[in-house]
Design an enzyme around this catalytic site. Structure first.
Site, mmCIF file in Angstrom:
data_model
loop_
_atom_site.group_PDB
_atom_site.id
_atom_site.type_symbol
_atom_site.label_atom_id
_atom_site.label_comp_id
_atom_site.label_asym_id
_atom_site.label_seq_id
_atom_site.Cartn_x
_atom_site.Cartn_y
_atom_site.Cartn_z
ATOM 1 N N LYS A 84 0.840 -1.018 0.013
ATOM 2 C CA LYS A 84 -0.001 0.053 0.003
ATOM 3 C C LYS A 84 0.745 1.351 -0.063
ATOM 4 C CE LYS A 84 -4.017 2.096 2.565
ATOM 5 N NZ LYS A 84 -4.905 1.797 3.664
ATOM 6 N N SER A 159 -9.917 2.290 2.946
ATOM 7 C CA SER A 159 -8.945 2.964 1.902
ATOM 8 C C SER A 159 -8.033 2.079 1.229
ATOM 9 C CB SER A 159 -8.148 3.877 2.778
ATOM 10 O OG SER A 159 -7.427 3.195 3.654
ATOM 11 N N SER A 183 -9.691 -0.314 7.006
ATOM 12 C CA SER A 183 -9.283 -0.294 5.461
ATOM 13 C C SER A 183 -8.623 -1.361 5.090
ATOM 14 C CB SER A 183 -8.359 0.863 5.556
ATOM 15 O OG SER A 183 -9.030 2.094 5.538
HETATM 16 N N1 GLN Z 1 -13.088 4.180 6.375
HETATM 17 C C1 GLN Z 1 -12.567 4.642 7.421
HETATM 18 C C2 GLN Z 1 -12.358 6.080 7.318
HETATM 19 O O1 GLN Z 1 -12.461 6.685 6.485
HETATM 20 C C3 GLN Z 1 -11.334 3.769 7.664
HETATM 21 C C4 GLN Z 1 -10.169 4.409 7.008
HETATM 22 C C5 GLN Z 1 -8.921 3.420 7.512
HETATM 23 O O2 GLN Z 1 -9.025 2.220 8.215
HETATM 24 N N2 GLN Z 1 -7.781 3.793 6.990
HETATM 25 O O3 GLN Z 1 -11.508 6.712 8.303
#
Ligand code: GLN
Length: 532
Positions: A84, A159, A183
């Protein structure tokens, strides 16, 4: 694409490691097969923001030479991986999906990347993500959305949608993700892959671009539970360079994945995470998985975690507060983008900073910085940030009480299957609700995993089941996930492989998109198991 190449793509990490160790295939062949796959399909999937072909091939060549010389090699040597784009890679761009870090090349490797290099795993490239990991769909990437290989018109989750899509499109057998509120797990769920968020502090955050430091956790992603466990053991462990790193041995996750033993295990279904608001097909597959666990010898009970309903509200105060502070470093002075304001002859540092942040940050990032700055400001701090921290404590206590009664908790990972690209982008609240089941684990620091439990009967898209365990009991996640994987018919044997093969045999253009429902979709759950 030759059938041998296709086989290399399908094998997965454990299978590749075996073939490599037995000398039936070379690391160069394996790496090349994945690089060619990326070349062929990533125009349609957009899982990668940077490719790293020369370096990956050099690593692979080194593995082949070492093996020829009779050297003892680490277990995953020669197995390629995608990372990532939130982890710093020396000499390779690291953008966190943001225009403010476009073309930024870190001068050092994150600890997790250093460990992958020490394990002699070729790094294929850096994967697409929501900007600074804020999002649940990868649509907030400054470099265009990633697409779900099951249906290219849908999101691959976020994400970390790039890492999950790379796995689902057979562009990589393993990937690194980060999970601040879901994410790793939510993208795994909507792409039919496996993803684990280790116990907070279980994998080093050194060299990871920070979103919310008290919630961020790096973790492994794969197409099988064993593959994911193998990667977990490569990246886990204490790191003196990260002050929040746990000084404890990595839980025996590979042994747990191999044993897949849930007999006598007490499994709690979280009442608050399986009721209303969940897509019927998701509920159905989840309920079937529960019966599969019972048949495998688990004792399943319902458990209540009454404060989980406040998790999203607390998270969306704590996360923006920490993010607003972490993102203050993008000031146009030290690194990254520098934009000068239009029509200002002699701009001040503040004016350059403002113009840079205006041009370099996307809408979601700005929204959260504003929210966080407000929540932390004097006069509001106690009412917002302070209250949220108290709720966080109550959620941690819910977990403690639950783990007095059961060994693990389970729920659907995500309330829905993959939604369409563009469907929720203008509705932040409905986007935030995607993480209703994953956020509690981050607030409490406990580990979680998502494992596929079939295709939803309402739209033929993958459904994930989440397992949560007490801190440092990560191995239990793998026991449960591996039992489910063993006792449910794999979704990878049938429809997706055909669809993916179509993608592979095409030129990777948009014409390769299989419209939803146009492919024959087998029932993913073995019907004979339901009747037992
Ligand atoms: N979707 C969540 C957010 O927008 C989680 C993001 C993540 O785990 N990096 O914060």
């Amino acid at each position: 694409m030759s059938s041998q190449t296709t086989d290399l793509l399908r094998l997965g990490a454990a299978g590749l490691a075996r073939e490599l160790a037995d000398g039936r295939v070379s690391a160069i062949e394996v790496t090349r097969a994945h690089l060619e796959r990326i070349e062929a399909v990533d125009g349609a999937v957009n899982a990668f923001l940077a490719r790293n072909a020369d370096d990956a091939l050099a690593t692979a060549r080194g593995v082949d030479d070492a093996r020829a010389a009779g050297e003892q090699l680490p277990p995953l040597a020669g197995v390629p991986i995608a990372v990532k784009d939130i982890a710093c890679t020396q000499g390779l761009t690291t953008t966190a999906g943001s225009a403010i870090l476009r073309d930024w090349v870190p001068p050092y490797d994150a600890t997790v990347v250093r460990k992958l290099r020490a394990a002699r795993m070729p790094i294929l490239g850096k994967t697409n993500m929501d900007e600074f990991a804020m999002g649940s769909s990868t649509e907030h990437s400054a470099f265009g959305p990633a697409h779900n290989p099951w249906d290219l018109t849908r999101i691959p989750g976020g994400s970390g949608g790039g890492s999950a899509a790379a796995l689902a499109a057979f562009e990589a057998p393993l990937a690194i993700g980060s999970d601040t509120g879901g994410s790793i797990r939510q993208p795994a769920a909507v792409t039919g892959t496996v993803g684990a968020k280790p116990t907070y502090g279980g994998v080093s955050r050194y060299g990871i671009i920070a979103l919310a430091s008290s919630l961020d956790q790096i973790g492994p992603c794969g197409r099988s539970v064993l593959d994911t466990a193998l990667l977990h053991e490569v990246i886990g462990g204490h790191d003196p360079a990260d002050s929040t790193s746990l000084n404890a041995p990595v839980p025996p996750v590979v042994a747990a994945a191999r044993a897949a033993d849930v007999s006598g295990m007490r499994v709690g279904v979280v009442r608050e995470l399986s009721g209303e608001g969940y897509q019927p097909g998701v509920r159905q597959r989840f309920d079937e998985a529960v019966t599969v666990l019972q048949a495998a010898g688990a004792q399943v009970v319902e458990v209540s975690c009454p404060h989980f309903e406040y998790a999203i509200a607390a998270y969306y105060l704590i996360l923006p507060s920490e993010a607003s502070s972490n993102l203050a470093r993008y000031d146009a002075m030290r690194y990254g983008l520098r934009t000068f304001p239009d029509g200002v002859a002699d701009p001040s540092a503040e004016q350059v900073m403002a113009a840079t942040r205006e041009a370099g940050f996307g809408a979601e990032v700005k929204r959260r910085i504003i929210l966080g700055t407000y929540a932390l400001s004097s006069g509001y701090y106690d009412a917002y940030y302070g209250q949220a921290q108290k709720v966080r404590t109550l959620i941690a206590r819910d977990f403690e009480a639950a783990f007095d009664q059961v060994d693990v908790l389970i729920s659907p990972t995500s309330p829905t299957t993959a939604f369409g690209i563009g469907e929720k982008i203008d509705d932040p609240l409905s986007m935030y609700l995607q993480d209703i089941a994953t956020i509690p684990a981050n607030l409490a620091g406990v580990p979680g995993i998502s494992v596929p439990v079939g295709l939803s009967p309402d739209d033929a898209l993958p459904v994930g089941l989440q397992v949560l365990a007490p801190a440092l009991a990560d191995d239990r996640l793998y026991s449960v996930a591996a039992a489910l994987e063993r006792d449910l018919t794999t979704i990878w044997g049938g429809p997706l492989l055909d669809r993916i093969t179509d993608l592979a045999d095409s030129d990777g253009g948009d014409t390769a998109v299989a419209a939803p429902g146009t492919q024959p979709v087998a029932r993913a759950v073995d019907p004979t198991r339901q009747e037992s």
